[in-house]
Design a protein around this motif. Structure first.
Motif, PDB file in Angstrom:
ATOM      1  N   ASP A 102       7.770  -7.106   1.367  1.00  0.00           N
ATOM      2  CA  ASP A 102       6.859  -7.517   2.433  1.00  0.00           C
ATOM      3  C   ASP A 102       5.477  -6.940   2.128  1.00  0.00           C
ATOM      4  N   TRP A 103       4.689  -6.700   3.149  1.00  0.00           N
ATOM      5  CA  TRP A 103       3.362  -6.124   2.959  1.00  0.00           C
ATOM      6  C   TRP A 103       3.439  -4.792   2.240  1.00  0.00           C
ATOM      7  N   LEU A 104       2.414  -4.482   1.484  1.00  0.00           N
ATOM      8  CA  LEU A 104       2.265  -3.145   0.952  1.00  0.00           C
ATOM      9  C   LEU A 104       1.905  -2.194   2.097  1.00  0.00           C
ATOM     10  N   PRO A 105       2.137  -0.897   1.937  1.00  0.00           N
ATOM     11  CA  PRO A 105       1.617   0.049   2.933  1.00  0.00           C
ATOM     12  C   PRO A 105       0.111  -0.151   3.106  1.00  0.00           C
ATOM     13  N   GLY A 164      -4.913 -12.528   7.939  1.00  0.00           N
ATOM     14  CA  GLY A 164      -4.904 -11.864   9.235  1.00  0.00           C
ATOM     15  C   GLY A 164      -6.013 -10.834   9.307  1.00  0.00           C
ATOM     16  N   THR A 165      -5.647  -9.609   9.602  1.00  0.00           N
ATOM     17  CA  THR A 165      -6.638  -8.526   9.674  1.00  0.00           C
ATOM     18  C   THR A 165      -6.751  -7.767   8.356  1.00  0.00           C
ATOM     19  N   ARG A 166      -5.978  -8.157   7.370  1.00  0.00           N
ATOM     20  CA  ARG A 166      -5.975  -7.437   6.099  1.00  0.00           C
ATOM     21  C   ARG A 166      -6.926  -8.077   5.095  1.00  0.00           C
ATOM     22  N   GLN A 167      -7.668  -7.237   4.405  1.00  0.00           N
ATOM     23  CA  GLN A 167      -8.506  -7.662   3.293  1.00  0.00           C
ATOM     24  C   GLN A 167      -7.921  -7.082   2.016  1.00  0.00           C
ATOM     25  N   TRP A 186      -1.710 -14.714  -1.535  1.00  0.00           N
ATOM     26  CA  TRP A 186      -2.064 -13.457  -2.188  1.00  0.00           C
ATOM     27  C   TRP A 186      -1.250 -12.281  -1.669  1.00  0.00           C
ATOM     28  N   LYS A 187      -0.846 -12.303  -0.429  1.00  0.00           N
ATOM     29  CA  LYS A 187       0.039 -11.231   0.055  1.00  0.00           C
ATOM     30  C   LYS A 187       1.249 -11.106  -0.855  1.00  0.00           C
ATOM     31  N   VAL A 188       1.858 -12.223  -1.184  1.00  0.00           N
ATOM     32  CA  VAL A 188       3.047 -12.240  -2.043  1.00  0.00           C
ATOM     33  C   VAL A 188       2.703 -11.752  -3.439  1.00  0.00           C
TER      34      VAL A 188
END
Length: 300
Positions: free
Chosen positions: A22-25, A98-101, A279-281
């Motif tokens: 899933d997401w990185l820390p 979302g809120t992540r860059q 890109w998250k993946v």
């Protein structure tokens, strides 16, 4: 300590890679205290995919980890972008979800700062340009460009494990050179990398892309590639991207079944990440792959 994996197990502490799905820390999306440098390098290369004799003026980005020391050698990872992107996509561009860059250079800085992988040189070239258009032409151009232009340039200008910039020296040091990509870049990793440049790279990572694995296996099982070892093969896709995940799984299983040099959990891994073609993946896949790229494998 930085883990040193041999056949998928750290030779120092006995641990196995800690892969994420899933997401990185959150900290991995924030600037690290110790930051590497990213430099745009301009170069000229022959038009390998054209019947006409001329050269292209191109650009690639070269990432050097924090504390880069020209007196010691570094592993080299080449990352290929996806369709419609360029040399900035992997490490320079900021991708928002979302809120992540998310920025690849920032993620690499954190991976190295936290000791999850040995710091390495990362190179991101561009495949398609206004001179080279279309997937097939891009693959033909880049497979030869890597061999004849990019790798010799990197060896000549940076500190690597190759004794000099000749192809013979790069072949001798292939365990210290890795190739990977996302989407069409993953397709290139198979079709241009493994099938044509298998003598130059010992480690591979391919995300959300596949390229007729039976053709790839056939190519690497024939001379002069049939005796060369595989140090690392890592693949994965977004779990919500049904067709890419399906074909990634088919390709991975085919490698394991048809070539004894690929052993699940020893030098070959497939880890899917929650998400789509995004890109998250790919950044989580990169985080996972960096832990085992350039490991030592004793299989086959």
């Amino acid at each position: 300590h930085v883990h040193t994996f041999i056949n998928g197990v750290c030779a120092v502490c006995g641990t196995e890679p800690a892969f994420l799905t899933d997401w990185l820390p959150d900290a991995f999306y924030q600037e690290a205290e110790h930051q590497g440098t990213l430099t745009a390098v301009e170069y000229d290369t022959e038009a390998f995919a054209s019947y006409e004799t001329h050269t292209y003026h191109k650009r690639m980005n070269v990432y050097l980890p924090w504390g880069y020391d020209g007196s010691r050698p570094y592993n080299v990872l080449v990352l290929i972008h996806g369709q419609g992107d360029n040399e900035d996509a992997w490490l320079s561009d900021v991708h928002v979800s979302g809120t992540r860059q998310m920025c690849g250079r920032v993620i690499l800085d954190n991976i190295f700062e936290q000791g999850l992988a040995e710091p390495c040189i990362v190179v991101t070239p561009v495949t398609e340009t206004k001179f080279v258009q279309g997937l097939t032409a891009g693959i033909v151009q880049m497979q030869d460009e890597l061999r004849e232009t990019i790798l010799p340039y990197i060896v000549e200008h940076y500190s690597t494990y190759a004794a000099d910039s000749s192809l013979e020296s790069i072949r001798d040091a292939r365990s210290h050179f890795g190739l990977g990509g996302l989407s069409n870049g993953a397709l290139f990793t198979y079709e241009g990398g493994m099938r044509q440049d298998f003598d130059l790279f010992g480690s591979y990572c391919a995300f959300s892309g596949n390229g007729e694995p039976w053709k790839t296996v056939s190519a690497i099982q024939n001379a002069p590639f049939d005796k060369l070892p595989v140090d690392c093969y890592f693949t994965g896709a977004g779990s919500l991207n049904d067709w890419q995940q399906h074909y990634t799984e088919i390709g991975f299983d085919y490698f394991l079944e048809k070539d004894p040099r690929f052993v699940d959990g020893v030098n070959a891994w497939r880890v899917d990440v929650d998400g789509g073609h995004e890109w998250k993946v790919w950044y989580t896949c990169l985080y996972n792959a960096m832990q085992v790229m350039f490991q030592t494998a004793e299989v086959g």
